[in-house]
Design a protein around this motif. Structure first.
Motif, PDB file in Angstrom:
ATOM      1  N   THR A  30     -45.055 -27.804  13.527  1.00 38.75           N
ATOM      2  CA  THR A  30     -43.729 -27.389  13.110  1.00 38.75           C
ATOM      3  C   THR A  30     -43.804 -25.976  12.549  1.00 38.75           C
ATOM      4  OG1 THR A  30     -43.201 -29.664  12.567  1.00 38.75           O
ATOM      5  CG2 THR A  30     -41.825 -27.969  11.558  1.00 38.75           C
ATOM      6  N   VAL A  34     -39.498 -22.461   8.807  1.00 45.32           N
ATOM      7  CA  VAL A  34     -38.281 -23.242   8.576  1.00 45.32           C
ATOM      8  C   VAL A  34     -38.531 -24.420   7.662  1.00 45.32           C
ATOM      9  CG1 VAL A  34     -37.312 -22.560  10.804  1.00 45.32           C
ATOM     10  CG2 VAL A  34     -38.687 -24.649  10.642  1.00 45.32           C
ATOM     11  N   VAL A  35     -39.740 -24.533   7.130  1.00 41.28           N
ATOM     12  CA  VAL A  35     -40.080 -25.677   6.280  1.00 41.28           C
ATOM     13  C   VAL A  35     -40.509 -25.187   4.902  1.00 41.28           C
ATOM     14  CG1 VAL A  35     -41.666 -27.610   5.950  1.00 41.28           C
ATOM     15  CG2 VAL A  35     -40.758 -27.099   8.229  1.00 41.28           C
ATOM     16  N   PHE A  54     -41.787 -32.271   2.244  1.00 40.17           N
ATOM     17  CA  PHE A  54     -40.656 -31.388   2.537  1.00 40.17           C
ATOM     18  C   PHE A  54     -39.462 -32.245   2.944  1.00 40.17           C
ATOM     19  CE2 PHE A  54     -42.968 -31.578   6.594  1.00 40.17           C
ATOM     20  CZ  PHE A  54     -41.960 -31.839   7.514  1.00 40.17           C
ATOM     21  N   GLU A  56     -36.080 -32.890   5.343  1.00 37.41           N
ATOM     22  CA  GLU A  56     -35.415 -32.569   6.592  1.00 37.41           C
ATOM     23  C   GLU A  56     -34.374 -33.658   6.886  1.00 37.41           C
ATOM     24  OE1 GLU A  56     -36.493 -31.926  11.314  1.00 37.41           O
ATOM     25  OE2 GLU A  56     -37.891 -31.198   9.793  1.00 37.41           O
ATOM     26  N   LYS A  57     -33.152 -33.214   7.158  1.00 41.21           N
ATOM     27  CA  LYS A  57     -32.036 -34.143   7.422  1.00 41.21           C
ATOM     28  C   LYS A  57     -31.867 -35.158   6.287  1.00 41.21           C
ATOM     29  CE  LYS A  57     -32.241 -33.870  12.488  1.00 41.21           C
ATOM     30  NZ  LYS A  57     -32.384 -34.653  13.749  1.00 41.21           N
ATOM     31  N   LYS A  59     -34.099 -36.491   4.508  1.00 42.88           N
ATOM     32  CA  LYS A  59     -35.235 -37.394   4.385  1.00 42.88           C
ATOM     33  C   LYS A  59     -36.441 -36.670   3.808  1.00 42.88           C
ATOM     34  CE  LYS A  59     -33.303 -41.045   6.264  1.00 42.88           C
ATOM     35  NZ  LYS A  59     -33.111 -42.307   5.513  1.00 42.88           N
ATOM     36  N   THR A  60     -37.193 -37.355   2.939  1.00 47.39           N
ATOM     37  CA  THR A  60     -38.435 -36.801   2.395  1.00 47.39           C
ATOM     38  C   THR A  60     -39.582 -37.180   3.313  1.00 47.39           C
ATOM     39  OG1 THR A  60     -37.635 -36.955   0.115  1.00 47.39           O
ATOM     40  CG2 THR A  60     -40.012 -36.818   0.441  1.00 47.39           C
ATOM     41  N   VAL A 111     -36.182 -38.691  11.354  1.00 41.72           N
ATOM     42  CA  VAL A 111     -36.919 -37.465  11.652  1.00 41.72           C
ATOM     43  C   VAL A 111     -38.239 -37.843  12.312  1.00 41.72           C
ATOM     44  CG1 VAL A 111     -37.955 -35.375  10.679  1.00 41.72           C
ATOM     45  CG2 VAL A 111     -35.888 -36.344   9.637  1.00 41.72           C
ATOM     46  N   LYS A 114     -44.215 -35.384  12.156  1.00 37.70           N
ATOM     47  CA  LYS A 114     -44.430 -33.955  12.380  1.00 37.70           C
ATOM     48  C   LYS A 114     -45.800 -33.516  11.906  1.00 37.70           C
ATOM     49  CE  LYS A 114     -39.685 -32.442  12.610  1.00 37.70           C
ATOM     50  NZ  LYS A 114     -38.798 -31.286  12.411  1.00 37.70           N
ATOM     51  N   GLU A 123     -41.702 -39.855   7.370  1.00 41.35           N
ATOM     52  CA  GLU A 123     -40.701 -40.247   6.370  1.00 41.35           C
ATOM     53  C   GLU A 123     -41.346 -41.157   5.327  1.00 41.35           C
ATOM     54  OE1 GLU A 123     -37.074 -41.866   7.848  1.00 41.35           O
ATOM     55  OE2 GLU A 123     -36.801 -40.275   9.336  1.00 41.35           O
TER      56      GLU A 123
END
Length: 470
Positions: A30, A34-35, A54, A56-57, A59-60, A111, A114, A123
């Motif tokens: 990734t 962006v993170v 981190f 995203e959407k 979600k941790t 998500v 990643k 997640e």
């Protein structure tokens, strides 16, 4: 016994330390630009840690290897495939996939799994729960992650400062477990399912109980085995250990009429008091084994209208004078026709009863038949003098430990309080504020205070309430 519906835990904040983050072999990476990776605080298996995460959407996502190691899970990687095993549960996942496999059950993520700088992320909550672990976010935002918590607990008792006995009531009988309070690891005790409640010995190594036939057994927690100590099959509604854990006192008979003693070394039973007074309960024994305190409850009287035929079945039960009363009996061979002394005559109900170690007094929560009146903590001495120990708040539940009473009481409109009250002086202080899903406070000398919140056990731990069962 809970007098009224009572309370949940209000949890305080905790400062936590830092730990390093491990790595997982990865394929697609990734973009770091962006993170925003942060070192986030968690409490894993009761230990404060920091793990990189981190968002995203909404979600941790958490570092897979680092969290797996801290949970005590085994992790295997092969190219983009990751397999994590914990307590017999296995989770399989693949980088860039939104589907993880939990013991053959597919779970769809919001998500995808990643990779960032060689570290795999997944997640958080979905991963922990897929492993059979426990995820809890408390009222202060602290997140507790536990590898495995015992579920469905109905009752607990402290065995010693580090271990407790947790019991589950099932359709086929009761199951009992030994739980390590710090690690939350547990093991099932090999005790017959028709056993009566476990009565823990003062030395913290044994428990006594009866089977369905009335025979007495002792479970040894060091040897992890049970042994029959009496084949006597008379009904024994209550067992009480002697202070030195060498004998067991009990009420005997279907009406609890007799107080008897079982000498464990000799295996013999002797009668202490046989006064033909039925419905004894709440037995306590002094340290020297000479003073016995208990309650007696008279049954209601059947009242029938003599002018009506018997077949009309027109009867009522007169409950006047049936309130429990407290008695004390002291063994003294020098007194001819020695009898028990009635200490109380009041019409209140008497619950959460506990005698002083020397048998000089008995404390209890007095519940008035006036619904508007507070339930209060009182004590009565051998001279029959009744003193109030605590009347500041309405008492819902009470437990005694090492000279202190711990009371669950009324609080504000949305919360309730836990008080500590000195049994000798009545000095009281508020320990905790709790809300209305806590049903019980459990205390023992040298052990943390425990509360049962909505069927879950929490332990007081450095200003936090640590989840110990789920």
């Amino acid at each position: 016994m809970l007098l009224k519906k009572a309370s949940i835990v209000s949890v305080l904040a905790l400062a936590v330390g830092v730990s390093s983050v491990g790595a997982v072999s990865a394929a697609t990476v990734t973009k770091a630009s962006v993170v925003q990776v942060n070192s986030s605080a968690f409490i894993v298996n009761g230990v404060p840690v920091n793990i990189n995460t981190f968002i995203e959407k909404g979600k941790t996502l958490v570092g897979i290897r680092d969290l797996s190691n801290k949970l005590g899970a085994d992790i295997q990687t092969e190219k983009s495939n990751i397999t994590v095993s914990l307590n017999g549960s296995t989770v399989e996942m693949k980088l860039n996939s939104k589907v993880i496999d939990a013991d053959g059950v597919e779970i769809t993520l919001e998500v995808p799994v990643k990779s960032l700088k060689g570290t795999g992320y997944v997640e958080l909550q979905a991963f922990v729960e897929a492993l059979g672990g426990h995820f809890l976010k408390d009222d202060s935002g602290n997140i507790w992650l536990d590898a495995d918590l015992l579920g469905g607990v109905d009752h607990i008792q402290w065995l010693d400062s580090a271990r407790l006995i947790a019991s589950q009531e099932t359709d086929s009988g009761r199951l009992d477990f030994l739980v390590d309070a710090l690690s939350t690891k547990y093991e099932k005790l090999r005790i017959v399912q028709d056993a009566s409640d476990l009565i823990l010995a003062p030395n913290g190594t044994k428990a006594a109980y009866t089977n369905a036939a009335g025979e007495v057994y002792v479970y040894d927690f060091n040897a992890k085995s049970e042994s029959k100590v009496s084949s006597d099959t008379s009904i024994k509604p209550e067992l009480v250990w002697s202070a030195d854990s060498s004998a067991i006192y009990f009420l005997q008979g279907d009406k609890g009429s007799v107080i008897a003693k079982l000498d464990l070394a000799a295996g013999t039973i002797s009668k202490i008091l046989e006064d033909k007074v039925d419905y004894k309960a709440n037995l306590d024994v002094s340290i020297d084994g000479k003073t016995f305190t208990y309650t007696v409850t008279k049954p209601g009287a059947v009242v029938a209208d003599g002018s009506k035929p018997v077949e009309s079945d027109d009867v009522t039960i007169d409950m006047k004078g049936t309130e429990p009363q407290i008695f004390a009996y002291t063994v003294d061979p020098s007194i001819k026709d020695n009898k028990a002394v009635q200490l109380t005559t009041s019409t209140d109900d008497k619950v959460f009863i506990h005698a002083a170690a020397d048998g000089s007094s008995v404390s209890y929560v007095a519940v008035s038949d006036d619904a508007a009146a507070k339930s209060i903590l009182v004590t009565v001495g051998k001279d029959k003098t009744v003193k109030t120990l605590f009347a500041e708040k309405d008492i819902f539940e009470a437990t005694y430990a090492a000279g202190k009473w711990y009371l669950l009481t009324e609080g504000t409109a949305s919360s309730q309080f836990v008080y500590e009250v000195d049994s000798a002086t009545g000095a009281a202080k508020q320990l905790y504020t709790v809300s209305d899903s806590v049903s019980e406070v459990v205390a023992k000398a040298g052990s943390p205070i425990a509360v049962i919140n909505d069927g879950k056990v929490f332990l007081s731990n450095n200003g936090l309430w640590k989840p110990t069962t789920r």
